[in-house]
Design a protein around this motif. Structure first.
Motif, mmCIF file in Angstrom:
data_model
loop_
_atom_site.group_PDB
_atom_site.id
_atom_site.type_symbol
_atom_site.label_atom_id
_atom_site.label_comp_id
_atom_site.label_asym_id
_atom_site.label_seq_id
_atom_site.Cartn_x
_atom_site.Cartn_y
_atom_site.Cartn_z
ATOM 1 N N SER A 21 0.798 -1.165 -0.138
ATOM 2 C CA SER A 21 0.032 0.018 -0.072
ATOM 3 C C SER A 21 0.860 1.152 -0.128
ATOM 4 C CB SER A 21 -0.888 -0.087 1.074
ATOM 5 O OG SER A 21 -1.923 -1.000 1.105
ATOM 6 N N HIS A 43 -7.197 10.862 -5.419
ATOM 7 C CA HIS A 43 -6.946 9.429 -5.362
ATOM 8 C C HIS A 43 -5.825 8.933 -4.609
ATOM 9 C CE1 HIS A 43 -9.892 8.228 -8.249
ATOM 10 N NE2 HIS A 43 -9.674 9.130 -9.051
ATOM 11 N N ASN A 46 -6.910 9.051 -0.971
ATOM 12 C CA ASN A 46 -7.564 7.914 -0.881
ATOM 13 C C ASN A 46 -6.674 6.501 -0.761
ATOM 14 O OD1 ASN A 46 -9.863 9.200 -0.920
ATOM 15 N ND2 ASN A 46 -10.314 8.497 -3.138
ATOM 16 N N GLN A 47 -5.601 6.700 -1.425
ATOM 17 C CA GLN A 47 -4.651 5.436 -1.168
ATOM 18 C C GLN A 47 -3.831 5.524 0.097
ATOM 19 O OE1 GLN A 47 -4.057 2.904 -2.797
ATOM 20 N NE2 GLN A 47 -2.332 2.020 -1.437
ATOM 21 N N GLU A 49 -4.863 6.682 2.934
ATOM 22 C CA GLU A 49 -6.127 6.166 3.820
ATOM 23 C C GLU A 49 -6.106 4.585 3.928
ATOM 24 O OE1 GLU A 49 -10.820 6.642 4.757
ATOM 25 O OE2 GLU A 49 -9.640 8.059 3.682
ATOM 26 N N HIS A 50 -6.021 4.064 2.577
ATOM 27 C CA HIS A 50 -5.919 2.738 2.688
ATOM 28 C C HIS A 50 -4.853 2.051 3.310
ATOM 29 C CE1 HIS A 50 -6.667 -1.353 0.771
ATOM 30 N NE2 HIS A 50 -5.463 -1.265 0.478
ATOM 31 N N ASN A 53 -4.983 2.270 6.883
ATOM 32 C CA ASN A 53 -5.736 1.159 7.601
ATOM 33 C C ASN A 53 -4.857 -0.273 7.344
ATOM 34 O OD1 ASN A 53 -8.187 2.267 7.816
ATOM 35 N ND2 ASN A 53 -8.712 2.126 5.913
ATOM 36 N N ALA A 54 -4.117 -0.433 6.684
ATOM 37 C CA ALA A 54 -3.327 -1.608 6.220
ATOM 38 C C ALA A 54 -2.060 -1.490 7.540
ATOM 39 C CB ALA A 54 -2.659 -1.610 5.143
#
Length: 92
Positions: A21, A43, A46-47, A49-50, A53-54
């Motif tokens: 990620s 975008h 958003n990545q 944020e991803h 979470n990871a």
């Protein structure tokens, strides 16, 4: 029961998912730097944020903490650089 290959196991591993990620966020940041557009910035956020979470999942898993810490620091650098690009775009 299906056997998991070592590659499959690595892809599913939380610290590997976090690393992947962060690498994707880095690639997206490089793209934004060369083509600073609002949608690309969105975008990339958003990545990030991803990736956050990871990171949480990887920290909960508790393995490869040195790698997780290095990626966490690198992700912070990516966020700073993205904010700088975003400010430049806003000023235009």
């Amino acid at each position: 029961m299906a056997k998991h290959s070592e590659t499959s196991w690595k892809q599913d591993h939380p610290s590997t998912l976090f690393s992947n990620s962060v690498q994707k966020a880095d690639r997206m940041l490089k793209q934004v730097k060369s083509h600073p557009e609002e949608i690309a910035i969105e975008h990339t956020f958003n990545q990030i944020e991803h990736a956050e979470n990871a990171r949480l999942n990887a920290e909960q898993y508790g393995e490869n903490l040195d790698t997780v810490q290095q990626n966490k620091e690198y992700l912070e650098l990516i966020k700073q650089q993205l904010h700088e690009v975003q400010e430049k775009v806003k000023k235009q």
